[in-house]
Write an enzyme that holds these catalytic residues in place. Structure first.
Site, mmCIF file in Angstrom:
data_model
loop_
_atom_site.group_PDB
_atom_site.id
_atom_site.type_symbol
_atom_site.label_atom_id
_atom_site.label_comp_id
_atom_site.label_asym_id
_atom_site.label_seq_id
_atom_site.Cartn_x
_atom_site.Cartn_y
_atom_site.Cartn_z
ATOM 1 N N HIS A 1 -2.893 10.905 5.255
ATOM 2 C CA HIS A 1 -3.908 9.852 5.406
ATOM 3 C C HIS A 1 -3.473 8.815 6.439
ATOM 4 O O HIS A 1 -4.313 8.310 7.199
ATOM 5 C CB HIS A 1 -4.301 9.257 4.035
ATOM 6 C CG HIS A 1 -3.740 7.925 3.683
ATOM 7 N ND1 HIS A 1 -2.510 7.772 3.086
ATOM 8 C CD2 HIS A 1 -4.258 6.673 3.820
ATOM 9 C CE1 HIS A 1 -2.295 6.472 2.871
ATOM 10 N NE2 HIS A 1 -3.336 5.792 3.306
ATOM 11 N N LEU B 1 0.848 -1.185 0.000
ATOM 12 C CA LEU B 1 0.000 0.000 0.000
ATOM 13 C C LEU B 1 0.886 1.238 0.000
ATOM 14 O O LEU B 1 2.083 1.160 0.235
ATOM 15 C CB LEU B 1 -0.898 0.000 1.243
ATOM 16 C CG LEU B 1 -1.869 -1.172 1.377
ATOM 17 C CD1 LEU B 1 -2.635 -1.070 2.689
ATOM 18 C CD2 LEU B 1 -2.829 -1.224 0.190
ATOM 19 N N SER B 2 0.270 2.387 -0.240
ATOM 20 C CA SER B 2 1.080 3.608 -0.245
ATOM 21 C C SER B 2 1.731 3.827 1.116
ATOM 22 O O SER B 2 2.860 4.312 1.196
ATOM 23 C CB SER B 2 0.239 4.818 -0.644
ATOM 24 O OG SER B 2 -0.893 4.965 0.176
ATOM 25 N N GLU B 3 1.036 3.478 2.217
ATOM 26 C CA GLU B 3 1.641 3.547 3.546
ATOM 27 C C GLU B 3 1.131 2.434 4.456
ATOM 28 O O GLU B 3 -0.034 2.007 4.351
ATOM 29 C CB GLU B 3 1.358 4.884 4.233
ATOM 30 C CG GLU B 3 2.241 6.035 3.772
ATOM 31 C CD GLU B 3 1.543 6.931 2.784
ATOM 32 O OE1 GLU B 3 2.134 7.950 2.379
ATOM 33 O OE2 GLU B 3 0.396 6.627 2.403
ATOM 34 N N THR B 4 2.017 1.999 5.337
ATOM 35 C CA THR B 4 1.694 1.104 6.448
ATOM 36 C C THR B 4 2.232 1.769 7.702
ATOM 37 O O THR B 4 3.359 2.277 7.700
ATOM 38 C CB THR B 4 2.352 -0.272 6.252
ATOM 39 O OG1 THR B 4 1.852 -0.874 5.061
ATOM 40 C CG2 THR B 4 2.081 -1.184 7.438
#
Length: 278
Positions: free
Chosen positions: A77, A45-48
């Site tokens: 986000h 994902l774009s961030e974890t």
């Protein structure tokens, strides 16, 4: 191998699968930097994010934010999604009205705004026009003529964003960037919708160096854009930005300037909950 609570949420949307997904690992004490980086690459994902006890006595929790390409000091986000996950897991803030998150840029305040959460945009670390050589690279990577980029400014609040203002939302949505030519840049693009539209601006975020060529909906970018556009008189004190349409999403970012603070808000939808074994 330790079991930890795991959440996956959709941020900046009231409809699951239409925002920007975030993976959250709770109780992340004991995980190494390498394990966190591996997890972020695995979720893709774009961030974890990884929730930890705070080091700062003024903070309610600490978060570390990883993309598939590395760690970020701040991202929007992940801030809203991590706060939602922390509260849903039973977190109780010191101040019932404001949650204080500790991250790489220091403290970030998050407040409940009706059914949404909103974070106070951190101060910009770098402002002003982008240097001519970088401007030429950015314009070429976007596939535009120089005259089509009305302004290109540094709006860096940690990740290193620069922001490009185009004439209208249609031009933003039509972009087909050259990601190879964009190497090293973290480039946000914004253009106004026609008067009377549901949203006032269309936003896109290009970050090929972080393993995510285009981010679906981006809180840190919208925070920087809002501080720039409102401060320059190019946007009203309150507006809604749309982001993600080019990726089949329908993100909505709610911006509100109140005194010295610019609040960046959005809804958060829980989608997945379970256990991760690391």
């Amino acid at each position: 191998m330790t079991e930890r609570r795991f959440s996956q949420l959709d941020v900046f949307t009231t409809v699951p699968l239409r925002g920007n997904p975030l993976a959250v690992v709770h109780d992340a004490q004991g995980l190494t930097d390498a394990q966190m980086a591996d997890m972020a690459r695995w979720t893709n994902l774009s961030e974890t994010t990884f929730l930890l006890p705070p080091d700062d006595p003024e903070a309610d929790y600490r978060v570390r934010i990883f993309t598939p390409g590395g760690e970020l000091p701040f991202a929007g986000h992940p801030t809203l999604g991590s706060c939602h996950a922390w509260l849903a897991a039973g977190g109780v803030p010191r101040d019932p009205d404001v949650v204080v998150q500790q991250c790489g840029v220091g403290r970030v305040r998050v407040r409940r705004d009706g059914e949404r959460l909103a974070f106070a945009a951190p101060a910009l670390r770098r402002t002003g026009p982008v240097e001519p050589t970088l401007r030429a690279q950015a314009v070429a990577a976007l596939g535009l003529a120089d005259s089509q980029v009305l302004r290109l400014e540094w709006i860096d609040n940690g990740p290193g964003w620069m922001g490009a203002l185009l004439a209208d939302a249609a031009t933003v949505l039509a972009l087909q960037p050259d990601f190879a030519a964009m190497r090293g840049l973290k480039l946000g693009v914004v253009g106004p919708h026609p008067a009377g539209a549901e949203c006032q601006f269309e936003v896109r975020a290009f970050v090929p160096g972080l393993g995510v060529p285009e981010d679906p909906v981006t809180g840190s970018l919208n925070a920087g854009l809002a501080q720039w556009l409102i401060g320059a008189g190019l946007a009203p004190a309150a507006y809604v930005a749309a982001q993600g349409a080019a990726l089949g999403r329908a993100g909505r970012v709610h911006v509100q300037c109140e005194g010295a603070d610019v609040w960046i808000g959005g809804a958060v939808c829980p989608v997945v909950s379970g256990i991760v074994r690391l």
